[in-house]
Design a protein around this motif. Structure first.
Motif, PDB file in Angstrom:
ATOM      1  N   GLU A 127       0.792  -1.292   0.159  1.00 26.63           N
ATOM      2  CA  GLU A 127      -0.157  -0.132  -0.004  1.00 26.63           C
ATOM      3  C   GLU A 127       0.874   1.307   0.142  1.00 26.63           C
ATOM      4  N   ASN A 128       1.944   1.261   0.653  1.00 33.77           N
ATOM      5  CA  ASN A 128       2.625   2.499   0.937  1.00 33.77           C
ATOM      6  C   ASN A 128       4.014   2.558   0.255  1.00 33.77           C
ATOM      7  N   SER A 129       4.437   1.421  -0.825  1.00 33.77           N
ATOM      8  CA  SER A 129       5.780   1.452  -1.586  1.00 33.77           C
ATOM      9  C   SER A 129       5.886   2.819  -2.608  1.00 33.77           C
ATOM     10  N   PRO A 130       6.776   3.762  -2.325  1.00 33.67           N
ATOM     11  CA  PRO A 130       7.275   4.362  -3.454  1.00 33.67           C
ATOM     12  C   PRO A 130       7.573   3.768  -4.602  1.00 33.67           C
ATOM     13  N   THR A 131       8.252   2.730  -4.405  1.00 31.36           N
ATOM     14  CA  THR A 131       8.910   1.926  -5.736  1.00 31.36           C
ATOM     15  C   THR A 131       7.736   1.260  -6.343  1.00 31.36           C
ATOM     16  N   LEU A 132       6.639   0.958  -5.760  1.00 28.34           N
ATOM     17  CA  LEU A 132       5.468   0.448  -6.568  1.00 28.34           C
ATOM     18  C   LEU A 132       4.718   1.624  -7.159  1.00 28.34           C
ATOM     19  N   GLU A 133       4.829   2.629  -6.508  1.00 29.88           N
ATOM     20  CA  GLU A 133       3.833   3.701  -6.997  1.00 29.88           C
ATOM     21  C   GLU A 133       4.777   4.251  -8.128  1.00 29.88           C
ATOM     22  N   ALA A 134       6.028   4.425  -8.451  1.00 29.96           N
ATOM     23  CA  ALA A 134       6.605   4.860  -9.327  1.00 29.96           C
ATOM     24  C   ALA A 134       6.481   3.946 -10.561  1.00 29.96           C
ATOM     25  N   ALA A 135       6.597   2.440 -10.271  1.00 25.69           N
ATOM     26  CA  ALA A 135       6.402   1.508 -11.349  1.00 25.69           C
ATOM     27  C   ALA A 135       5.229   1.733 -11.887  1.00 25.69           C
ATOM     28  N   LYS A 136       4.113   1.835 -11.090  1.00 26.89           N
ATOM     29  CA  LYS A 136       2.687   2.024 -11.713  1.00 26.89           C
ATOM     30  C   LYS A 136       2.549   3.167 -12.703  1.00 26.89           C
ATOM     31  N   ALA A 137       3.138   4.418 -12.099  1.00 22.94           N
ATOM     32  CA  ALA A 137       3.050   5.573 -12.953  1.00 22.94           C
ATOM     33  C   ALA A 137       3.746   5.365 -14.466  1.00 22.94           C
ATOM     34  N   ALA A 138       5.037   4.817 -14.131  1.00 19.56           N
ATOM     35  CA  ALA A 138       5.534   4.556 -15.314  1.00 19.56           C
ATOM     36  C   ALA A 138       4.760   3.631 -16.403  1.00 19.56           C
ATOM     37  N   THR A 139       4.160   2.740 -15.862  1.00 19.95           N
ATOM     38  CA  THR A 139       3.266   1.669 -16.595  1.00 19.95           C
ATOM     39  C   THR A 139       2.142   2.553 -17.067  1.00 19.95           C
ATOM     40  N   LYS A 140       1.537   3.497 -16.546  1.00 19.72           N
ATOM     41  CA  LYS A 140       0.570   4.317 -17.149  1.00 19.72           C
ATOM     42  C   LYS A 140       0.865   5.255 -18.202  1.00 19.72           C
ATOM     43  N   GLN A 141       2.206   5.824 -17.730  1.00 17.97           N
ATOM     44  CA  GLN A 141       2.649   6.706 -18.888  1.00 17.97           C
ATOM     45  C   GLN A 141       2.856   6.056 -20.201  1.00 17.97           C
ATOM     46  N   GLN A 143       1.073   3.660 -21.477  1.00 16.93           N
ATOM     47  CA  GLN A 143      -0.216   3.190 -21.825  1.00 16.93           C
ATOM     48  C   GLN A 143      -0.652   4.440 -22.410  1.00 16.93           C
ATOM     49  N   ASP A 144      -0.510   5.541 -21.872  1.00 14.72           N
ATOM     50  CA  ASP A 144      -1.111   6.759 -22.406  1.00 14.72           C
ATOM     51  C   ASP A 144      -0.473   7.297 -23.531  1.00 14.72           C
ATOM     52  N   ALA A 145       1.081   6.803 -23.576  1.00 12.92           N
ATOM     53  CA  ALA A 145       1.590   7.184 -24.813  1.00 12.92           C
ATOM     54  C   ALA A 145       1.311   6.500 -25.922  1.00 12.92           C
ATOM     55  N   LEU A 146       0.969   5.127 -25.849  1.00 14.49           N
ATOM     56  CA  LEU A 146       0.458   4.254 -26.867  1.00 14.49           C
ATOM     57  C   LEU A 146      -0.758   4.748 -27.402  1.00 14.49           C
ATOM     58  N   ARG A 147      -1.872   5.057 -26.503  1.00 18.75           N
ATOM     59  CA  ARG A 147      -3.048   5.606 -26.927  1.00 18.75           C
ATOM     60  C   ARG A 147      -3.021   6.881 -27.703  1.00 18.75           C
ATOM     61  N   ALA A 148      -1.923   7.755 -27.208  1.00 16.17           N
ATOM     62  CA  ALA A 148      -1.974   8.900 -28.078  1.00 16.17           C
ATOM     63  C   ALA A 148      -1.351   8.532 -29.359  1.00 16.17           C
ATOM     64  N   LEU A 207       5.882   0.481 -28.952  1.00 16.10           N
ATOM     65  CA  LEU A 207       5.078   1.253 -28.016  1.00 16.10           C
ATOM     66  C   LEU A 207       4.453   0.154 -27.218  1.00 16.10           C
ATOM     67  N   ARG A 208       3.715  -0.804 -27.891  1.00 23.23           N
ATOM     68  CA  ARG A 208       3.195  -1.876 -27.005  1.00 23.23           C
ATOM     69  C   ARG A 208       4.100  -2.839 -26.191  1.00 23.23           C
ATOM     70  N   ALA A 209       5.212  -2.961 -27.054  1.00 29.69           N
ATOM     71  CA  ALA A 209       6.444  -3.851 -26.123  1.00 29.69           C
ATOM     72  C   ALA A 209       6.988  -2.812 -25.034  1.00 29.69           C
ATOM     73  N   LYS A 210       6.926  -1.729 -25.145  1.00 29.40           N
ATOM     74  CA  LYS A 210       7.338  -0.706 -23.956  1.00 29.40           C
ATOM     75  C   LYS A 210       6.338  -0.835 -22.983  1.00 29.40           C
ATOM     76  N   VAL A 211       4.899  -1.054 -23.166  1.00 27.62           N
ATOM     77  CA  VAL A 211       3.945  -1.054 -22.212  1.00 27.62           C
ATOM     78  C   VAL A 211       4.142  -2.465 -21.506  1.00 27.62           C
TER      79      VAL A 211
END
Length: 532
Positions: A127-141, A143-148, A207-211
């Protein structure tokens, strides 16, 4: 936009003059009536031809087409088969462990240790790990780059424009008469790049491979975090017990040293005996500070892993005896390991991305074709702006082919191929290290089970000796020094047993981590909902 349209249709140089002449041109009913029938038919035929060609070549993409690497051709992790079960001893961590080849790994594998405080601590860490939060944000970034890029690359781009300008017109043929007027313009522009050779589709593939890469990095961080919390909690409990045993040994040797000094004063011991006992005591005292330092470091590390500051962390008290050693150990088949380890899957995604980049580099050496068109209304009055007599439109295409670039595109293609070869070699190395990791862990589980069995036997022997010496001392058949020496030996064997016991727990956690942690059976969000 209207200026561009007028220049295309009339070939004029002056923007204002072009617009005025275009307005005069379309006011002629005989001419304006012919525009939809002649120009539109001609341009529509050309447009349909271009689109038809693009559809014919839409399946054409420059290679290579990525193929998932074939699993290694190996039947096991060792050159000898695994035993049916490990050695067994009478200890809380001494039960025999059996290997279950091909059995699936539970997503919440740490619950097999059956320790509720540990489960709660891992839930807190997730719940509190900054490492997991950063990895999650990198994944979303990613995904958004692919959609764009999907929106920009696969579909036409349509823009609308509304403009109003004030114009000044000079007619030199009629005595330099000046006329001033307002110009209103509303237009829509469409552009589309034909992906005949697959450059855009290969880019989307990359880009899909990057996701995929970011998603597996996220899963790897999740697995690493849970495994680190388990092993850190085990080491913290082990070091805490070792500190207690060391303090007991120091106290025992202090008693021996004091008795030896008294015996020397009474003539029952020599100075050499006192110095020897003092040396043993000093050596034992030197082992305590490193243990205390390591204990503090592991406690601080555990606090950070669960997202707390070491200064005000509230951590549960762990004891090795409170953990239960899993009796059955699921072991993935070697053919499955490459699909289960997040680091291997992440390396495969990088290989896929490098493969797509080769296709991009190849496609960039071929012609690039684009279509564009505009549909606009322009008038000097804002009333009736959408009348049929003030309509303007155009449709065109463009083909671009590099003729000479001093070998730049060819060099980029060669560099992309080299990058792909590098990624392939790194993937193979990742797979080799993964198999080594599993093999080392499986062997460590077997050896440490045998080591614990021997340590438990040594501890039981030392305990029996100490009990016998106690009886002899009460009967006056032995000295107090002999009693203290038997106690010291018992405490030392207990210390080594604690280390061996912790090793079995840590090896088990390391095996679950080496096999991938069972992420494929549940999402990280589900894994975070642990049973209390």
């Amino acid at each position: 936009t209207s200026s561009i349209i007028c220049l295309n249709l009339r070939g004029q140089q002056n923007t204002s003059t072009s617009i005025l002449k275009w307005n005069e041109y379309i006011k002629n009913p005989a001419i304006s009536a012919k525009i939809p029938m002649t120009m539109i038919k001609k341009l529509s035929t050309q447009c349909c031809s271009i689109i038809l060609v693009s559809l014919i070549f839409s399946g054409c993409m420059m290679g290579p087409d990525f193929q998932t690497p074939t699993p290694p051709n190996t039947s096991g992790y060792h050159n000898t088969p695994l035993p049916n079960q490990t050695a067994e001893s009478k200890n809380s961590a001494g039960n025999a462990q059996s290997f279950r080849m091909g059995q699936n790994i539970p997503a919440q594998w740490w619950t097999l240790f059956r320790n509720k405080p540990l489960n709660a601590l891992i839930a807190q860490g997730i719940e509190n790990s900054p490492t997991l939060e950063a990895a999650k944000a990198a994944t979303k970034q990613a995904q958004d780059a692919l959609r764009a890029e999907i929106g920009a690359g696969l579909f036409p781009s349509i823009n609308a424009q509304l403009a109003a300008t004030h114009e000044n017109y000079v007619n030199s043929r009629v005595g330099n008469n000046f006329s001033s007027f307002n110009l209103y313009n509303i237009s829509a522009n469409v552009s589309y790049n034909l992906d005949l050779f697959g450059a855009e589709r290969r880019y989307l593939e990359a880009l899909r491979a990057k996701v995929d890469y970011q998603a597996f990095q996220w899963q790897a961080a999740y697995l690493t975090l849970s495994a680190n919390i388990v092993t850190t909690a085990i080491m913290e409990a082990s070091l805490k017990a070792q500190v207690q045993q060391t303090e007991a040994l120091i106290h025992s040797q202090e008693n021996q040293f004091n008795i030896t000094q008294q015996q020397m004063h009474l003539g029952g011991a020599s100075q050499i005996d006192v110095l020897a006992q003092q040396t043993q005591l000093a050596q034992m005292r030197t082992t305590l500070p490193p243990l205390q330092k390591n204990l503090s470091q592991y406690q601080n590390a555990l606090a950070v892993l669960v997202g707390q500051f070491p200064g005000n962390a509230k951590l549960p008290m762990f004891s090795l005896d409170d953990l239960k050693l899993p009796g059955e150990l699921p072991v993935s088949l070697p053919s499955q390991l490459t699909q289960q380890r997040p680091d291997i899957r992440a390396s495969e995604a990088l290989l896929h991305q490098a493969s797509a980049n080769v296709g991009i580099a190849k496609a960039n050496r071929f012609p690039q074709i684009s279509l564009n068109g505009a549909y606009a209304y322009s008038n000097t009055q804002n009333q009736n702006l959408f009348g049929p007599r003030i309509l303007m439109w155009n449709l065109g295409g463009q083909l671009t082919q590099t003729i000479f670039d001093a070998g730049s595109l060819k060099a980029k293609q060669s560099a992309a191929i080299a990058t792909y070869q590098q990624a392939a070699a790194q993937y193979k190395q990742t797979v080799l290290q993964a198999f080594q990791n599993v093999a080392d862990t499986l062997y460590a589980i077997q050896i440490d089970a045998t080591a614990l069995k021997e340590q438990v036997s040594a501890e039981n022997t030392a305990r029996a000796t100490y009990s016998l010496v106690q009886k002899q001392y009460r009967l006056g058949a032995t000295s107090y020094l002999a009693l203290l020496d038997a106690e010291r030996q018992y405490q030392q064997t207990k210390m080594t047993r604690i280390q061996a016991q912790a090793a079995r727990y840590a090896d088990t956690a390391a095996l679950f981590q080496a096999l991938g942690g069972g992420w494929w059976t549940a999402t990280p969000a589900k894994n975070a909902k642990l049973a209390s």
